[in-house]
Design a protein around this motif. Structure first.
Motif, PDB file in Angstrom:
ATOM      1  N   VAL A   1      -1.673 -38.003   0.289  1.00 24.07           N
ATOM      2  CA  VAL A   1      -2.467 -37.202  -0.636  1.00 24.07           C
ATOM      3  C   VAL A   1      -1.590 -36.171  -1.340  1.00 24.07           C
ATOM      4  N   GLU A   2      -0.679 -35.557  -0.605  1.00 25.33           N
ATOM      5  CA  GLU A   2       0.230 -34.578  -1.203  1.00 25.33           C
ATOM      6  C   GLU A   2       1.084 -35.218  -2.296  1.00 25.33           C
ATOM      7  N   GLU A   3       1.588 -36.427  -2.037  1.00 21.94           N
ATOM      8  CA  GLU A   3       2.421 -37.107  -3.031  1.00 21.94           C
ATOM      9  C   GLU A   3       1.611 -37.456  -4.273  1.00 21.94           C
ATOM     10  N   ALA A   4       0.382 -37.890  -4.086  1.00 22.93           N
ATOM     11  CA  ALA A   4      -0.467 -38.211  -5.240  1.00 22.93           C
ATOM     12  C   ALA A   4      -0.786 -36.956  -6.043  1.00 22.93           C
ATOM     13  N   PHE A   5      -0.971 -35.858  -5.362  1.00 22.46           N
ATOM     14  CA  PHE A   5      -1.285 -34.595  -6.031  1.00 22.46           C
ATOM     15  C   PHE A   5      -0.095 -34.109  -6.850  1.00 22.46           C
TER      16      PHE A   5
ATOM     17  N   THR B   1       0.815 -35.586 -10.264  1.00 19.87           N
ATOM     18  CA  THR B   1       0.029 -35.207 -11.445  1.00 19.87           C
ATOM     19  C   THR B   1       0.100 -33.720 -11.731  1.00 19.87           C
ATOM     20  N   VAL B   2      -0.072 -32.899 -10.691  1.00 16.33           N
ATOM     21  CA  VAL B   2      -0.131 -31.447 -10.856  1.00 16.33           C
ATOM     22  C   VAL B   2       1.248 -30.854 -10.631  1.00 16.33           C
ATOM     23  N   VAL B   3       1.671 -30.006 -11.552  1.00 17.77           N
ATOM     24  CA  VAL B   3       2.971 -29.342 -11.440  1.00 17.77           C
ATOM     25  C   VAL B   3       2.793 -28.029 -10.683  1.00 17.77           C
ATOM     26  N   GLY B   4       3.600 -27.838  -9.643  1.00 15.87           N
ATOM     27  CA  GLY B   4       3.513 -26.606  -8.871  1.00 15.87           C
ATOM     28  C   GLY B   4       2.226 -26.540  -8.061  1.00 15.87           C
ATOM     29  N   GLN B   5       1.693 -25.318  -7.898  1.00 16.55           N
ATOM     30  CA  GLN B   5       0.442 -25.073  -7.166  1.00 16.55           C
ATOM     31  C   GLN B   5       0.489 -25.638  -5.748  1.00 16.55           C
ATOM     32  N   ARG B   6       1.620 -25.453  -5.079  1.00 13.73           N
ATOM     33  CA  ARG B   6       1.733 -25.941  -3.702  1.00 13.73           C
ATOM     34  C   ARG B   6       0.794 -25.173  -2.773  1.00 13.73           C
ATOM     35  N   GLY B   7       0.636 -23.872  -3.039  1.00 15.02           N
ATOM     36  CA  GLY B   7      -0.274 -23.085  -2.220  1.00 15.02           C
ATOM     37  C   GLY B   7      -1.712 -23.555  -2.368  1.00 15.02           C
TER      38      GLY B   7
ATOM     39  N   LEU C   1      -4.463 -17.779  -7.652  1.00 13.26           N
ATOM     40  CA  LEU C   1      -3.394 -18.531  -8.301  1.00 13.26           C
ATOM     41  C   LEU C   1      -2.590 -17.641  -9.228  1.00 13.26           C
ATOM     42  N   ASP C   2      -1.293 -17.903  -9.283  1.00 13.09           N
ATOM     43  CA  ASP C   2      -0.398 -17.146 -10.152  1.00 13.09           C
ATOM     44  C   ASP C   2       0.163 -18.074 -11.226  1.00 13.09           C
ATOM     45  N   TYR C   3       0.789 -17.473 -12.227  1.00 16.58           N
ATOM     46  CA  TYR C   3       1.393 -18.259 -13.300  1.00 16.58           C
ATOM     47  C   TYR C   3       2.515 -19.151 -12.755  1.00 16.58           C
ATOM     48  N   PRO C   4       2.744 -20.304 -13.374  1.00 15.49           N
ATOM     49  CA  PRO C   4       3.861 -21.144 -12.939  1.00 15.49           C
ATOM     50  C   PRO C   4       5.196 -20.498 -13.270  1.00 15.49           C
ATOM     51  N   THR C   5       6.230 -20.919 -12.547  1.00 15.90           N
ATOM     52  CA  THR C   5       7.573 -20.441 -12.836  1.00 15.90           C
ATOM     53  C   THR C   5       8.050 -21.091 -14.141  1.00 15.90           C
ATOM     54  N   PRO C   6       9.077 -20.526 -14.803  1.00 16.32           N
ATOM     55  CA  PRO C   6       9.600 -21.161 -16.026  1.00 16.32           C
ATOM     56  C   PRO C   6      10.010 -22.606 -15.812  1.00 16.32           C
ATOM     57  N   LEU C   7      10.594 -22.920 -14.648  1.00 15.78           N
ATOM     58  CA  LEU C   7      11.005 -24.299 -14.368  1.00 15.78           C
ATOM     59  C   LEU C   7       9.790 -25.215 -14.270  1.00 15.78           C
ATOM     60  N   GLU C   8       8.725 -24.742 -13.582  1.00 11.61           N
ATOM     61  CA  GLU C   8       7.504 -25.547 -13.456  1.00 11.61           C
ATOM     62  C   GLU C   8       6.825 -25.739 -14.807  1.00 11.61           C
TER      63      GLU C   8
END
Length: 328
Positions: free
Chosen positions: A19-23, A26-32, A180-187
Motif C-alpha cells: 500500500v505504501e508503494e502504491a501511495f 502517485t502522491v509526492v511526499g506526505q509521508r506523515g 499538513l505542511d507545504y512540500p519541500t522544494p525538491l518534492e
C-alpha cells in the motif's frame, strides 16, 4: 487473545508495504499523512486533517481507497448541506405509490468530508453519529455502513468566513489529527515533473490489496501485545494533561484549560498497536506512544486564550507533557 504468528506478521508487513508503494507512486511526499492514514485504518478510527488548500488531501484519500479496492466518496461541506444530503433520504415513487430509500454518499468504505467546519452544527452532528454508531437511520429503518468504514475530514485553518468550528467533544471522536505542511522544494519539483508526464492526471495500476486484507490488518492490530508498563505510561501521560499544575512548569501549566478525556488513552493504545505492526513487531514499545504524541493529543487539549495570544501551539504543550513523564 491469540498471539500473532510470524506468518501473520509477515503478511501484515507485506500488505502495508504494498500500500505504501502504491501511495508513493502517485502522491509526492506526505509521508506523515500516509502513516497516519494507515494507522487510522488499522486501528478502526477516523482521521482529521488540517492544512491550507492544495496539499493533496483528497488525492491521498482516493489513492489509499484505490490501493485497497475500497469504495470512495467525497462530500464537499457547505453551510446549506443537510443531514439527508449525507445520510440519505426517502423518495416517493409514483409508479409504486411507495417511498424508496436512497442511501447517501456516507455509505462507502472511505468517506472524505472536505472542509467539515463549513457544514452546520446539525449536519456535523449527523455525520459524527454515523462515525460513532457506524449506521444510519432513514425513515425509521437502520442501515449498516460498510465494513471497513473510515471518515477522513479536512479543515482549512486560514479561511474562517462561513465556518462552524467543531465542538471539542466532537473533535475528540477523531482518532488522530494530522497537520499538513507545504512540500519541500525538491518534492514540489518532483510534483511538477509528474504533472508534466501525466502521472498525476492518469495514475496507473489497480488495487494492490483487498478489503479482506484491511480486515486482516485490523484483526492483527487488535492482538498486538501491550505490556502493563506501557499501559501505565499512557495513563500517566493523559493524567498530566488533567493536572498540569502538579507536573508542568507554571508558565506552561497556565496554558491548559482542559485536559484529555479517556478517549486519548484508548487512542494511544490503539494507534501504538498499529505503529508496532507497521514496524514489523508484535508488541508495543514506549517509542510507539512517543511518536504518536502530537497526532493523538493536539486536538484533545483545550488551551486558554492566553496560549492563543502568546502563539503557544498545542504541540509545544504536548512536548512538555511528555517531558514530565519518565519513559519506561
Amino acid at each position: 487473545m491469540e498471539p500473532i504468528t510470524p506468518a501473520e506478521l509477515e503478511r501484515a508487513v507485506a500488505v502495508t508495504r504494498s500500500v505504501e508503494e502504491a501511495f508513493t507512486a502517485t502522491v509526492v511526499g506526505q509521508r506523515g499523512l500516509l502513516r497516519s492514514l494507515l494507522i487510522t485504518v488499522m486501528a478502526r478510527g477516523h482521521l482529521l486533517m488540517e492544512s491550507v488548500p492544495g496539499l493533496a488531501k483528497t488525492l491521498s484519500a482516493s489513492t489509499l481507497a484505490r490501493a485497497v479496492d475500497a469504495s470512495f466518496s467525497r462530500i464537499q461541506c457547505t453551510p446549506d448541506l443537510l443531514p439527508s444530503d449525507i445520510l440519505g433520504t426517502q423518495v416517493f415513487d409514483p409508479a409504486t405509490t411507495s417511498f424508496e430509500t436512497r442511501l447517501g454518499p456516507v455509505h462507502a468504505h472511505f468517506v472524505l468530508l472536505d472542509e467539515i467546519n463549513r457544514s452546520s452544527a446539525k449536519t456535523q452532528s449527523a455525520m459524527l453519529e454515523a462515525m460513532q454508531e457506524r449506521q444510519t437511520t432513514i425513515g425509521g429503518h437502520t442501515h449498516l455502513l460498510p465494513h471497513p468504514f473510515l471518515v477522513l475530514a479536512t479543515q482549512n485553518p486560514i479561511d474562517e468566513e462561513g465556518t462552524y468550528v467543531l465542538p471539542q467533544a466532537q473533535m475528540d471522536r477523531f482518532l488522530l489529527k494530522e497537520v499538513l505542511d507545504y512540500p519541500t522544494p525538491l518534492e514540489e519539483t518532483e510534483m511538477l515533473g509528474r504533472i508534466a508526464d501525466g502521472t498525476l492526471s492518469a495514475p496507473s495500476g489497480g488495487p494492490v490489496a483487498s478489503l479482506d486484507d484491511v480486515v486482516f490488518l485490523q484483526d492483527v492490530t487488535s492482538r498486538v501485545h501491550v505490556a502493563e508498563s506501557v499501559r501505565r505510561y499512557i495513563v500517566e501521560l493523559v493524567n498530566v494533561t488533567r493536572n498540569p499544575g502538579a507536573f508542568l512548569a507554571s508558565e506552561t501549566a497556565r496554558y491548559v484549560e482542559h485536559g484529555a478525556s479517556p478517549r486519548a488513552s484508548i487512542a494511544f493504545l490503539q494507534t501504538a498497536r498499529a505503529a508496532a505492526v507497521l514496524a514489523g513487531r508484535d508488541h508495543v514499545l514506549p517509542e510507539d506512544v512517543v511518536g504518536l504524541r502530537h497526532a493523538v493529543l493536539r486536538h484533545r487539549l483545550l488551551l486558554t486564550f492566553e496560549a492563543s495570544a502568546a502563539r503557544v501551539s498545542p504541540d509545544a504543550v504536548v512536548d512538555a507533557v511528555f517531558a514530565a513523564v519518565p519513559t519506561p
